[in-house]
Design a protein around this motif. Structure first.
Motif, PDB file in Angstrom:
ATOM      1  N   GLY A 150     -19.865  -5.366   7.643  1.00 38.26           N
ATOM      2  CA  GLY A 150     -18.483  -5.817   7.753  1.00 38.26           C
ATOM      3  C   GLY A 150     -17.689  -5.190   6.628  1.00 38.26           C
ATOM      4  N   HIS A 151     -16.716  -5.931   6.109  1.00 40.86           N
ATOM      5  CA  HIS A 151     -15.888  -5.448   5.013  1.00 40.86           C
ATOM      6  C   HIS A 151     -16.634  -5.599   3.688  1.00 40.86           C
ATOM      7  CE1 HIS A 151     -12.121  -5.013   7.331  1.00 40.86           C
ATOM      8  NE2 HIS A 151     -12.573  -6.045   8.030  1.00 40.86           N
ATOM      9  N   ALA A 152     -16.489  -4.613   2.822  1.00 39.65           N
ATOM     10  CA  ALA A 152     -17.081  -4.700   1.487  1.00 39.65           C
ATOM     11  C   ALA A 152     -16.400  -5.789   0.658  1.00 39.65           C
ATOM     12  CB  ALA A 152     -16.969  -3.353   0.782  1.00 39.65           C
ATOM     13  N   TYR A 153     -15.153  -6.098   0.982  1.00 36.71           N
ATOM     14  CA  TYR A 153     -14.358  -7.116   0.289  1.00 36.71           C
ATOM     15  C   TYR A 153     -13.211  -7.466   1.214  1.00 36.71           C
ATOM     16  CZ  TYR A 153     -12.130  -2.648  -0.719  1.00 36.71           C
ATOM     17  OH  TYR A 153     -11.586  -1.403  -0.591  1.00 36.71           O
ATOM     18  N   SER A 154     -12.480  -8.510   0.886  1.00 37.32           N
ATOM     19  CA  SER A 154     -11.344  -8.896   1.722  1.00 37.32           C
ATOM     20  C   SER A 154     -10.335  -7.752   1.754  1.00 37.32           C
ATOM     21  CB  SER A 154     -10.672 -10.159   1.174  1.00 37.32           C
ATOM     22  OG  SER A 154     -11.554 -11.259   1.226  1.00 37.32           O
ATOM     23  N   PRO A 155     -10.036  -7.220   2.937  1.00 33.42           N
ATOM     24  CA  PRO A 155      -9.181  -6.035   3.009  1.00 33.42           C
ATOM     25  C   PRO A 155      -7.740  -6.340   2.606  1.00 33.42           C
ATOM     26  CG  PRO A 155      -9.611  -6.901   5.201  1.00 33.42           C
ATOM     27  CD  PRO A 155     -10.487  -7.677   4.261  1.00 33.42           C
ATOM     28  N   ILE A 156      -7.122  -5.372   1.931  1.00 35.22           N
ATOM     29  CA  ILE A 156      -5.722  -5.456   1.528  1.00 35.22           C
ATOM     30  C   ILE A 156      -4.928  -4.498   2.413  1.00 35.22           C
ATOM     31  CG2 ILE A 156      -4.085  -4.969  -0.340  1.00 35.22           C
ATOM     32  CD1 ILE A 156      -6.410  -5.626  -2.303  1.00 35.22           C
ATOM     33  N   LEU A 157      -4.000  -5.043   3.184  1.00 35.80           N
ATOM     34  CA  LEU A 157      -3.145  -4.246   4.064  1.00 35.80           C
ATOM     35  C   LEU A 157      -1.712  -4.661   3.758  1.00 35.80           C
ATOM     36  CD1 LEU A 157      -5.394  -4.847   7.166  1.00 35.80           C
ATOM     37  CD2 LEU A 157      -5.344  -2.799   5.753  1.00 35.80           C
ATOM     38  N   ALA A 158      -1.179  -4.081   2.690  1.00 38.32           N
ATOM     39  CA  ALA A 158       0.032  -4.591   2.065  1.00 38.32           C
ATOM     40  C   ALA A 158       1.213  -3.670   2.347  1.00 38.32           C
ATOM     41  CB  ALA A 158      -0.185  -4.723   0.559  1.00 38.32           C
ATOM     42  N   SER A 159       2.082  -4.099   3.235  1.00 40.46           N
ATOM     43  CA  SER A 159       3.255  -3.296   3.575  1.00 40.46           C
ATOM     44  C   SER A 159       4.431  -3.676   2.684  1.00 40.46           C
ATOM     45  CB  SER A 159       3.630  -3.490   5.041  1.00 40.46           C
ATOM     46  OG  SER A 159       3.953  -4.846   5.305  1.00 40.46           O
ATOM     47  N   GLY A 160       5.281  -2.678   2.417  1.00 39.76           N
ATOM     48  CA  GLY A 160       6.504  -2.935   1.644  1.00 39.76           C
ATOM     49  C   GLY A 160       6.223  -3.558   0.295  1.00 39.76           C
ATOM     50  N   LYS A 161       6.977  -4.602  -0.026  1.00 41.61           N
ATOM     51  CA  LYS A 161       6.873  -5.238  -1.341  1.00 41.61           C
ATOM     52  C   LYS A 161       5.541  -5.946  -1.550  1.00 41.61           C
ATOM     53  CE  LYS A 161       9.078  -9.557   0.176  1.00 41.61           C
ATOM     54  NZ  LYS A 161      10.222 -10.481  -0.013  1.00 41.61           N
ATOM     55  N   ASN A 162       4.809  -6.243  -0.459  1.00 40.93           N
ATOM     56  CA  ASN A 162       3.511  -6.909  -0.601  1.00 40.93           C
ATOM     57  C   ASN A 162       2.552  -6.101  -1.463  1.00 40.93           C
ATOM     58  OD1 ASN A 162       4.396  -8.926   1.177  1.00 40.93           O
ATOM     59  ND2 ASN A 162       3.654  -7.808   2.964  1.00 40.93           N
ATOM     60  N   ALA A 163       2.738  -4.781  -1.506  1.00 39.94           N
ATOM     61  CA  ALA A 163       1.824  -3.908  -2.240  1.00 39.94           C
ATOM     62  C   ALA A 163       1.892  -4.120  -3.747  1.00 39.94           C
ATOM     63  CB  ALA A 163       2.121  -2.449  -1.909  1.00 39.94           C
ATOM     64  N   ASN A 164       2.920  -4.792  -4.222  1.00 37.65           N
ATOM     65  CA  ASN A 164       3.034  -5.034  -5.656  1.00 37.65           C
ATOM     66  C   ASN A 164       2.223  -6.249  -6.109  1.00 37.65           C
ATOM     67  OD1 ASN A 164       4.942  -2.969  -6.782  1.00 37.65           O
ATOM     68  ND2 ASN A 164       6.182  -3.735  -5.079  1.00 37.65           N
ATOM     69  N   CYS A 165       1.570  -6.914  -5.173  1.00 36.98           N
ATOM     70  CA  CYS A 165       0.590  -7.947  -5.496  1.00 36.98           C
ATOM     71  C   CYS A 165      -0.788  -7.288  -5.389  1.00 36.98           C
ATOM     72  CB  CYS A 165       0.698  -9.130  -4.530  1.00 36.98           C
ATOM     73  SG  CYS A 165      -0.584 -10.381  -4.753  1.00 36.98           S
ATOM     74  N   LEU A 166      -1.480  -7.167  -6.509  1.00 31.77           N
ATOM     75  CA  LEU A 166      -2.695  -6.349  -6.550  1.00 31.77           C
ATOM     76  C   LEU A 166      -3.776  -6.838  -5.593  1.00 31.77           C
ATOM     77  CD1 LEU A 166      -3.041  -5.614 -10.376  1.00 31.77           C
ATOM     78  CD2 LEU A 166      -2.025  -4.192  -8.591  1.00 31.77           C
ATOM     79  N   HIS A 167      -3.892  -8.131  -5.413  1.00 31.08           N
ATOM     80  CA  HIS A 167      -4.936  -8.668  -4.535  1.00 31.08           C
ATOM     81  C   HIS A 167      -4.344  -9.374  -3.321  1.00 31.08           C
ATOM     82  CE1 HIS A 167      -7.494  -8.492  -8.365  1.00 31.08           C
ATOM     83  NE2 HIS A 167      -7.920  -7.558  -7.551  1.00 31.08           N
ATOM     84  N   TYR A 223       3.157   0.884  -9.332  1.00 33.71           N
ATOM     85  CA  TYR A 223       3.705  -0.312  -8.686  1.00 33.71           C
ATOM     86  C   TYR A 223       5.140  -0.489  -9.153  1.00 33.71           C
ATOM     87  CZ  TYR A 223      -1.272  -0.710  -8.115  1.00 33.71           C
ATOM     88  OH  TYR A 223      -2.591  -0.429  -7.814  1.00 33.71           O
ATOM     89  N   ILE A 224       6.078  -0.494  -8.210  1.00 35.49           N
ATOM     90  CA  ILE A 224       7.502  -0.506  -8.558  1.00 35.49           C
ATOM     91  C   ILE A 224       8.185  -1.661  -7.821  1.00 35.49           C
ATOM     92  CG2 ILE A 224       9.509   0.975  -8.915  1.00 35.49           C
ATOM     93  CD1 ILE A 224       7.816   3.359  -8.040  1.00 35.49           C
ATOM     94  N   PRO A 225       8.056  -2.886  -8.340  1.00 36.67           N
ATOM     95  CA  PRO A 225       8.660  -4.039  -7.648  1.00 36.67           C
ATOM     96  C   PRO A 225      10.150  -3.871  -7.386  1.00 36.67           C
ATOM     97  CG  PRO A 225       7.219  -4.769  -9.416  1.00 36.67           C
ATOM     98  CD  PRO A 225       7.342  -3.285  -9.554  1.00 36.67           C
ATOM     99  N   GLU A 226      10.858  -3.233  -8.348  1.00 33.38           N
ATOM    100  CA  GLU A 226      12.303  -3.106  -8.179  1.00 33.38           C
ATOM    101  C   GLU A 226      12.686  -2.173  -7.037  1.00 33.38           C
ATOM    102  OE1 GLU A 226      11.152  -0.526 -11.853  1.00 33.38           O
ATOM    103  OE2 GLU A 226      10.493  -2.377 -10.857  1.00 33.38           O
ATOM    104  N   GLU A 227      11.737  -1.339  -6.592  1.00 36.75           N
ATOM    105  CA  GLU A 227      12.002  -0.453  -5.458  1.00 36.75           C
ATOM    106  C   GLU A 227      11.292  -0.922  -4.187  1.00 36.75           C
ATOM    107  OE1 GLU A 227      11.720   3.761  -6.268  1.00 36.75           O
ATOM    108  OE2 GLU A 227      12.123   3.438  -8.415  1.00 36.75           O
ATOM    109  N   GLY A 228      10.537  -2.012  -4.297  1.00 39.42           N
ATOM    110  CA  GLY A 228       9.953  -2.635  -3.111  1.00 39.42           C
ATOM    111  C   GLY A 228       8.759  -1.913  -2.515  1.00 39.42           C
ATOM    112  N   PHE A 229       8.066  -1.102  -3.317  1.00 39.89           N
ATOM    113  CA  PHE A 229       6.861  -0.470  -2.776  1.00 39.89           C
ATOM    114  C   PHE A 229       5.918  -0.092  -3.907  1.00 39.89           C
ATOM    115  CE2 PHE A 229       9.132   3.376  -3.894  1.00 39.89           C
ATOM    116  CZ  PHE A 229       8.180   4.371  -4.058  1.00 39.89           C
TER     117      PHE A 229
END
Length: 429
Positions: A229-246, A388-394
């Protein structure tokens, strides 16, 4: 088990290497992982203790391994205890190892049922001076739950108070980090499955697709290729979600003009891959997205060149920080004048790149290893810079898995698309 069994020569060699480092007249005891309750009458899917698997190749609950090289009874120099199956267990839970199957998987001749453990242990432990106990000493682990090895240690101390108790972890930390050919092949297989999952989603992603739909595509590809299965819980982070590391909610819709940060990988035969990529939802990076992406890719490639035998962990990360600082200045995110005046203990690049560049990889995604020992031939490490650029949303992260050899290093993910042009080409094909 979905995966094809590994060659038992791996586990025979692992036990030999471990035994050679024991003090004279020592017995070592290893337990399989606990089964953890999920609700009133169900457990979570069982995941084997990596040290137990490393030494036995047995992927089953309620199992115990004894290693006693100086045992006066040759039958018990190595002995594996398994839960005895029955017609009732077979009907309700499925197949369990027979003694013959366990012998073939582990290379251990003496296989006994778990009901014999207490009797056999008592007949041999008094001929040992030292008892090695397996404790979880991964420095990323915070001990809050008294796992099986710790509970059994307390029982042994009461019953056998005059033995010397030693830590197996000091030996395993040195052994597990250097991968054998069989382990490297299992990791390569996990990387290959991960590659196929990534290419599949490159052809699937478009505006309006939900993150969980992408996760479903990946899971389908992993399971159809016999990954656990997955080696770890998969991260599929679109837009601003990507600025949350986990970030792993994976419940948002992917919008036109955004990028998606992927961090997912397959596990095969308990060995893990670890990959990150960042792709445009609509199949085309904007100029700003591409500039940031290429900056991260340059950092990754320069960092990869430093992953060689003899490299010192802290020095490596300091050098990567300097490279990243230059890229952040080029992107207009840092000011060179401010960098020149920065506190070296609090470098400014960490505002945009706050995690480490590499970690060891193996039976654990963050594998058991010393962060104070120079890198060695046979180590597998990730290389995963990000911006990681929260102010630019990605955000952008790129990650490959690197094997250190005597002639430099080998990128185990070299065949996974990473160039921005290549990613766009596949998405628009």
């Amino acid at each position: 088990m979905k995966y094809q069994p590994l060659n038992n020569e791996l586990f025979i060699l692992n036990r030999k290497n471990f035994s050679n480092r024991l003090k004279p007249c020592s017995i070592a005891i290893f337990h399989s992982n606990d089964e953890f309750p999920r609700n009133g009458d169900q457990n979570f899917i069982f995941k084997q203790n990596p040290d137990f698997f490393y030494l036995s190749g047995i992927d089953q609950e309620q199992s115990i391994l004894l290693i006693f090289p100086d045992c006066p009874n040759p039958l018990y120099k190595e002995v594996l205890f398994l839960r005895q199956t029955s017609e009732h267990i077979a009907i309700w839970e499925g197949h369990k190892y027979t003694k013959e199957e366990a012998r073939a998987a582990s290379g251990i001749d003496s296989i006994c049922w778990l009901s014999e453990y207490e009797t056999i242990l008592h007949t041999i432990i008094n001929y040992a001076e030292n008892v090695y106990i397996n404790t979880n000493e991964n420095d990323r682990y915070s001990h809050t739950v008294p796992y099986r090895d710790i509970r059994m240690l307390e029982t042994l101390r009461v019953k056998y108070p005059l033995h010397n108790y030693e830590r197996s972890a000091l030996i395993l930390r040195d052994l597990r980090v250097v991968k054998s050919d069989v382990e490297i092949e299992a990791t390569k297989k996990a990387c290959e499955i991960t590659r196929d999952g990534f290419i599949r989603v490159l052809k699937f992603v478009k505006p309006g697709v939900a993150e969980y739909e992408i996760e479903a595509e990946i899971t389908h590809e992993f399971l159809r290729q016999r990954a656990t299965g997955h080696a770890y819980s998969p991260i599929l982070a679109s837009g601003k979600n990507a600025n949350c590391l986990h970030y792993n909610d994976n419940n948002q819709v992917c919008h036109d003009g955004d990028v998606i940060l992927f961090d997912f990988a397959a596990e095969y035969a308990n060995y893990n891959a670890d990959m990150s990529r960042t792709i445009p939802v609509n199949g085309r990076y904007t100029k700003r997205q591409r500039d940031v992406y290429n900056a991260v890719l340059r950092v990754m490639r320069q960092a990869t060149q430093m992953l060689v035998a003899g490299t010192i962990w802290n020095e490596y990360h300091d050098e990567v920080g300097k490279i990243m600082t230059g890229e952040l200045i080029g992107l207009g995110l840092l000011n060179k004048h401010d960098v020149d005046k920065q506190d070296p203990k609090m470098p400014l690049y960490k505002k945009y790149f706050m995690h480490g560049t590499s970690h060891h990889l193996g039976l654990d995604v963050h594998d058991f290893a010393s962060r104070y020992k120079p890198f060695e031939v046979g180590n597998i490490l990730t290389c995963e810079p990000g911006i990681y650029i929260p102010e630019e949303g990605f955000a952008v992260r790129i990650e490959n898995d690197i094997l250190i050899t005597k002639n430099g290093n080998v990128d185990l993910m070299a065949d996974i698309p990473v160039e921005a042009d290549h990613i766009e080409e596949i998405m628009n094909s």
